[in-house]
Design a protein around this motif. Sequence first.
Motif, short mmCIF file in Angstrom:
data_model
loop_
_atom_site.label_atom_id
_atom_site.label_comp_id
_atom_site.label_asym_id
_atom_site.label_seq_id
_atom_site.Cartn_x
_atom_site.Cartn_y
_atom_site.Cartn_z
N TYR A 171 0.91 -1.47 0.17
CA TYR A 171 -0.17 0.04 0.12
C TYR A 171 0.17 1.39 -0.23
O TYR A 171 0.31 2.51 -0.56
N TRP A 172 1.72 0.98 0.47
CA TRP A 172 2.50 2.19 0.72
C TRP A 172 3.76 3.13 0.22
O TRP A 172 3.38 3.95 -0.75
N SER A 173 3.98 1.57 -0.92
CA SER A 173 4.58 1.46 -2.63
C SER A 173 3.92 2.26 -3.81
O SER A 173 4.30 2.53 -4.31
N ALA A 228 6.28 4.99 -10.72
CA ALA A 228 5.84 6.31 -11.15
C ALA A 228 6.11 6.63 -12.57
O ALA A 228 5.43 6.94 -13.08
N LEU A 229 7.14 5.81 -12.92
CA LEU A 229 7.91 6.37 -14.01
C LEU A 229 6.81 5.89 -15.91
O LEU A 229 6.65 6.14 -16.06
N ALA A 230 6.28 4.38 -15.05
CA ALA A 230 5.06 3.67 -16.28
C ALA A 230 4.46 4.39 -15.84
O ALA A 230 3.78 4.86 -16.99
N LEU A 231 3.83 5.23 -14.65
CA LEU A 231 2.27 6.03 -14.81
C LEU A 231 2.92 6.94 -15.13
O LEU A 231 1.97 7.72 -15.80
N GLN A 232 3.61 7.94 -15.04
CA GLN A 232 4.39 9.05 -15.82
C GLN A 232 4.14 8.85 -17.40
O GLN A 232 3.12 9.84 -17.95
N THR A 233 4.74 8.23 -18.02
CA THR A 233 4.47 8.00 -19.57
C THR A 233 3.27 7.71 -19.98
O THR A 233 3.42 8.71 -21.05
N ASN A 258 9.18 1.04 -6.72
CA ASN A 258 8.58 1.81 -7.06
C ASN A 258 9.06 3.16 -7.87
O ASN A 258 8.16 3.38 -8.63
N ASN A 259 9.88 3.50 -8.44
CA ASN A 259 10.51 4.82 -9.16
C ASN A 259 9.86 3.71 -11.02
O ASN A 259 9.76 4.89 -11.18
#
Length: 451
Positions: A245-247, A379-384, A375-376
């Motif tokens: 959840y935190w991730s 984040a990067l996949a979502l950002q893409t 985790n990063n």
Amino acid sequence: MEALGRWRADWRYPTALLCIYGFFSTVKPLEPFLTLYLTGPDKNLTTEQVNNQIFPVWTYSYLSVLVPVFLLTDWLRYKPVVVFQAATLLVTTATLLWLRSVAAMQAMQFFYGVVTASEVAYFSYIYSVVDPKRYRKATSYSRSVQLLGYTVGSVLGQLLLSLELMSFNGILALTLALTAAALLASCLLPMPRRSMFFHRGAPAEGKGPQAEGLEEPDGGRRCSQALLQLWRDFRQCYSSRRLLYWSVWWAMATCGYNQTTNYVQVLWEHVQPSQNFSMYNGGVEAVSNLLGAATAYGIGFTEVRWEQWGELALGGFSGLGAGALFLMTFTGSIWVCYTGYVVFKCLYMLLITIAMYQIAADLSMERYALVFGANNFGALALQTVITSVVVDSGGLGLSIIPQFTVYASYFAVIAVVFSLRGLFTIWRSNKSHDSTSAVKEEPPDSEEHRF
């Protein structure tokens, strides 16, 4: 000479060199004014070209090279990738200084994506050359000096431009010199003898040619074993629901934070065009960095049961961040926009510090590096996805106000989801506590106790 040898063998030698590298590689006086530079007479690009064609390339580049760089970093034992990062940063700055076209600036963003992906080498190097008992100090020094570099760069850029002491191109030439100093420091770093996955043990001394020959066919097997161990560690880490959840919050919030910081200069230019106003982007970045660091530092002195209240805090403070973004988006005052940005950045620094602490509490250093990278990557996949749909001219190609409306709404969704999750966690914790108390208070000879 003997004293020099002892100094080079001490943990402070590689730590000092890494800190020197970290400082000079992060002093970037032009960074807070990059949009202004690209749309000004030096490059003569339009805001739409910068926003919808050039800046998205960084996200795509970062995602495409992150996993290969992560694996190569461990395989090559960190130092070669640190040197490569410094060299690529030099190429990035040179491209920005001497070339002008949209294609050239897209290439510059690609190189900078490679630089960003290579940061994993900087943050992992120290754990391979110092004793575990020195991890805390070495990590503190290497991370703090980066913040100092960013702050010095922002203040320096603001002073040089406000006092008209140097042109944009002059500032870039200064940055080239600082990057060259960083490259020199990276070359002087000692070569680690072990790494987290591919080289867990130090190589034996004095091996003959026959032993070396035996090791060569063994390389493929060691590689497959390391990858298998990597996958096992990954599965074991994320088998913890709390860590998961935190991730998820980490990945979602970091995605929104990166989008905001990447495009905020375009928003500032929209709210108050630079030709009508003396820009204070550098000062704002410096203030936000310092206040963000102070906020993150102060959280270490708060006595809160984050395992119970943390998810509600993630939701509540994410909601405040969404409010700050909405305020930035729809205000007509640049100072209100600046203030909203500082508040948003401080809130993110506060929450990411809590998340890092909660995730790292039960992990070994090797697994923390793995979770940090995973985790990063999330984040990067979502950002893409967001970049390709919302920003890129090949997608919706939204202008800056609709873009920031999307980012603010995105954080509002995060706030609702984690607030509900936090309330459920608190209710479940209180219910469990009440049940435990009832059992303890039950008389020993009662019927319920006996049956």
